[in-house]
Design an enzyme around this catalytic site. Structure first.
Site, PDB file in Angstrom:
ATOM      1  N   ILE A   1       0.877  -1.164   0.000  1.00  0.00           N
ATOM      2  CA  ILE A   1       0.000   0.000   0.000  1.00  0.00           C
ATOM      3  C   ILE A   1       0.921   1.222   0.000  1.00  0.00           C
ATOM      4  O   ILE A   1       2.089   1.133   0.379  1.00  0.00           O
ATOM      5  CB  ILE A   1      -0.979   0.034   1.197  1.00  0.00           C
ATOM      6  CG1 ILE A   1      -0.238   0.039   2.535  1.00  0.00           C
ATOM      7  CG2 ILE A   1      -1.941  -1.137   1.137  1.00  0.00           C
ATOM      8  CD1 ILE A   1      -1.171   0.161   3.745  1.00  0.00           C
ATOM      9  N   ASP A   2       0.404   2.360  -0.455  1.00  0.00           N
ATOM     10  CA  ASP A   2       1.236   3.556  -0.593  1.00  0.00           C
ATOM     11  C   ASP A   2       1.862   3.956   0.740  1.00  0.00           C
ATOM     12  O   ASP A   2       1.300   3.709   1.815  1.00  0.00           O
ATOM     13  CB  ASP A   2       0.403   4.725  -1.118  1.00  0.00           C
ATOM     14  CG  ASP A   2      -0.013   4.541  -2.566  1.00  0.00           C
ATOM     15  OD1 ASP A   2       0.563   3.666  -3.239  1.00  0.00           O
ATOM     16  OD2 ASP A   2      -0.919   5.272  -3.015  1.00  0.00           O
ATOM     17  N   ASN A   3       3.003   4.622   0.661  1.00  0.00           N
ATOM     18  CA  ASN A   3       3.674   5.105   1.872  1.00  0.00           C
ATOM     19  C   ASN A   3       2.763   6.001   2.701  1.00  0.00           C
ATOM     20  O   ASN A   3       2.803   5.976   3.933  1.00  0.00           O
ATOM     21  CB  ASN A   3       4.944   5.876   1.503  1.00  0.00           C
ATOM     22  CG  ASN A   3       5.984   5.005   0.834  1.00  0.00           C
ATOM     23  OD1 ASN A   3       5.929   3.780   0.902  1.00  0.00           O
ATOM     24  ND2 ASN A   3       6.940   5.636   0.167  1.00  0.00           N
TER      25      ASN A   3
ATOM     26  N   ARG B   1      -6.873   6.957  -5.012  1.00  0.00           N
ATOM     27  CA  ARG B   1      -6.522   8.379  -5.035  1.00  0.00           C
ATOM     28  C   ARG B   1      -6.856   9.007  -6.384  1.00  0.00           C
ATOM     29  O   ARG B   1      -7.436  10.099  -6.458  1.00  0.00           O
ATOM     30  CB  ARG B   1      -5.034   8.542  -4.720  1.00  0.00           C
ATOM     31  CG  ARG B   1      -4.649   8.052  -3.335  1.00  0.00           C
ATOM     32  CD  ARG B   1      -3.147   7.883  -3.178  1.00  0.00           C
ATOM     33  NE  ARG B   1      -2.442   9.144  -3.387  1.00  0.00           N
ATOM     34  CZ  ARG B   1      -1.127   9.250  -3.449  1.00  0.00           C
ATOM     35  NH1 ARG B   1      -0.366   8.164  -3.321  1.00  0.00           N
ATOM     36  NH2 ARG B   1      -0.559  10.430  -3.636  1.00  0.00           N
TER      37      ARG B   1
END
Length: 478
Positions: free
Chosen positions: A268-270, A389
């Site tokens: 998953i994104d930072n 997003r």
């Protein structure tokens, strides 16, 4: 070649290149800026808290930074252009500009010693780089880029001459392409033979937030084959190309006192927080990958959006280019990836207070109305990078704190038709006109968020809910 090492490329500093000053025993060759562009992401996260942001000021600020630093470099000697190197720890709170060095070894020896001599770096610093996974090698120098200089091409031909390669026992039985594959250097005393290519990420991407977390408290479950972690925002699940040390997998392994490193099964994104499954064995890592491919893993997310969205399935198509920002289209485009998510519910809640945003370093991206936000529960049907997003931003409901996609959503609201793939896209008279519009649309996006955005992987389950786990409260409810 009589030198200890030959520098095939120089550092990339604030978007520009500069010849590296190396000891007299080494030769340096400049590589064009474009040739290193793949190593430099202008949207890379910087450590910082709440700030006012829009796409225009971000681009202007970046241009000013590049110009100023380039001027400083010109005014000083190359040896003074770099910071004083000591150790990678403690982790700095500021971000160093990218510096990636490419070397071809002409005299064999221990890799640490060769890098220290060629780049004038202290041994402890190079040792740290190797521990961070920031040093790579290939038996044979890779093919130069199309825009390489005559000198670079000459060097490449010299070290890859068939008569030279035939003398190297280490590459017998391998094709040149196989010998050009890069691997991480894992030991400081690893012997490197003449002709070996080295890539050194002198300034790895850092994650200061990793040292602020009580990692033991973030463990959701420990099973025989896996660990479930409630990942904090501002951290990397499995590390980056140049930093595998400051990762969730590494810190969770230490927090649990495990001797075998945990392995990543998905990403998953930072800037996203929430449920992540880490495998305890290679076998289970493969098993979990198989479950993801077979769509046996279900992921639910909570998203904090700036505008409401209707419940139901939202469909877009994502451009198949592996770089940020991810561009999506409402209409089908051949070759683009299907992106689908289902909004299960959407409820109106107060916009997070300034104190909460400051605590979690959530950026103020300039959304005009900040009285109410909208918490959406999402069933992710396809798992593409930045999918939630990008899809929410395309719906003009960007996530709070998303400094990459919210500026573009604001620009699209104020100037319908700016998005060449949006609802009000224009007809283009030529491909070049469309390409210009795409470049302009990408420029409306900002930088990658520094720490947190309004997104949490709130739930993960697999095998028909036989394994079911939930994250704690999202940051905006704390």
């Amino acid at each position: 070649m009589n030198s200890v090492a030959m520098t095939v490329a120089s550092m990339l500093f604030a978007g520009g290149c500069r010849i590296l000053a190396v000891p007299a025993a080494a030769r340096a060759i400049r590589i064009p800026r474009a040739a290193l562009s793949s190593h430099h992401n202008k949207h890379a996260p910087s450590w910082g808290c709440r700030s006012s942001h829009n796409s225009n000021t971000a681009l202007a600020g970046e241009a000013e930074f590049s110009t100023t630093d380039a001027g400083n470099l010109t005014a000083t000697s190359s040896s003074d252009s770099f910071p004083k190197y000591d150790r990678l720890l403690p982790c700095p709170s500021h971000k160093n500009p990218p510096r990636i060095e490419h070397l071809v070894i002409s005299e064999g020896g221990p890799v640490l010693e060769l890098i220290c001599k060629a780049l004038d770096l202290p041994p402890l610093y190079v040792s740290d780089l190797i521990q961070f996974g920031a040093v790579y090698y290939a038996l044979v120098c890779p093919q130069p880029p199309p825009n390489a200089t005559e000198e670079q091409i000459r060097v490449f031909k010299e070290v890859t001459e068939p008569s030279v390669l035939r003398k190297r026992a280490s590459i017998k039985g391998k094709t040149v392409r196989e010998a050009q594959k890069t691997f991480r250097v894992t030991h400081v005393d690893q012997f490197v033979e003449p002709g070996t290519y080295l890539r050194v990420h002198v300034h790895p991407k850092r994650f200061p937030r990793s040292y602020e977390i009580d990692w033991r408290s973030r463990i959701i479950a420990v099973a025989e084959s896996y660990v479930v972690l409630d990942k904090p925002a501002g951290t990397s699940v499995g590390g980056t190309t140049d930093n595998i040390e400051e990762s969730c997998a590494t810190f969770a392994t230490r927090a649990l006192g495990m001797t075998t490193p945990l392995m990543t099964t998905h990403q998953i994104d930072n800037c996203t927080e929430g449920c992540v499954v880490l495998a305890r064995t290679k076998d289970y890592c493969s098993i979990f990958h198989g479950k993801i491919r077979e769509k046996k893993v279900k992921k639910l997310y909570l998203a904090l959006a700036a505008s409401p969205l209707p419940t139901g399935i939202i469909t877009h198509y994502m451009r198949p280019i592996n770089m940020a920002p991810r561009l999506i289209s409402e209409d089908f485009i051949k070759g683009w990836h299907l992106c689908q998510l289902e909004v299960l519910e959407c409820r109106k809640i107060p916009w997070p207070t300034t104190a909460i945003q400051d605590k979690y370093c959530v950026e103020d991206c300039g959304w005009p109305s900040q009285d109410y936000a909208y918490e959406c529960k999402i069933n992710l049907l396809t798992g593409k990078t930045h999918q939630i997003r990008a899809q929410f931003a395309a719906y003009k409901a960007p996530l709070i704190g998303d400094s990459m996609y919210m500026p573009a959503a604001i620009a699209d609201v104020s100037n319908p038709g700016l998005n060449p793939f949006g609802k009000y896209k224009k007809d283009f008279s030529s491909e070049s006109e469309k390409e210009t519009a795409v470049v302009n649309w990408m420029a409306q996006h900002g930088k990658e968020p520094s720490v947190a955005i309004g997104l949490q992987a709130c739930q993960i389950s697999w095998d028909d809910d036989e394994h079911f786990y939930e994250a704690g409260l999202p940051w905006w409810r704390c």
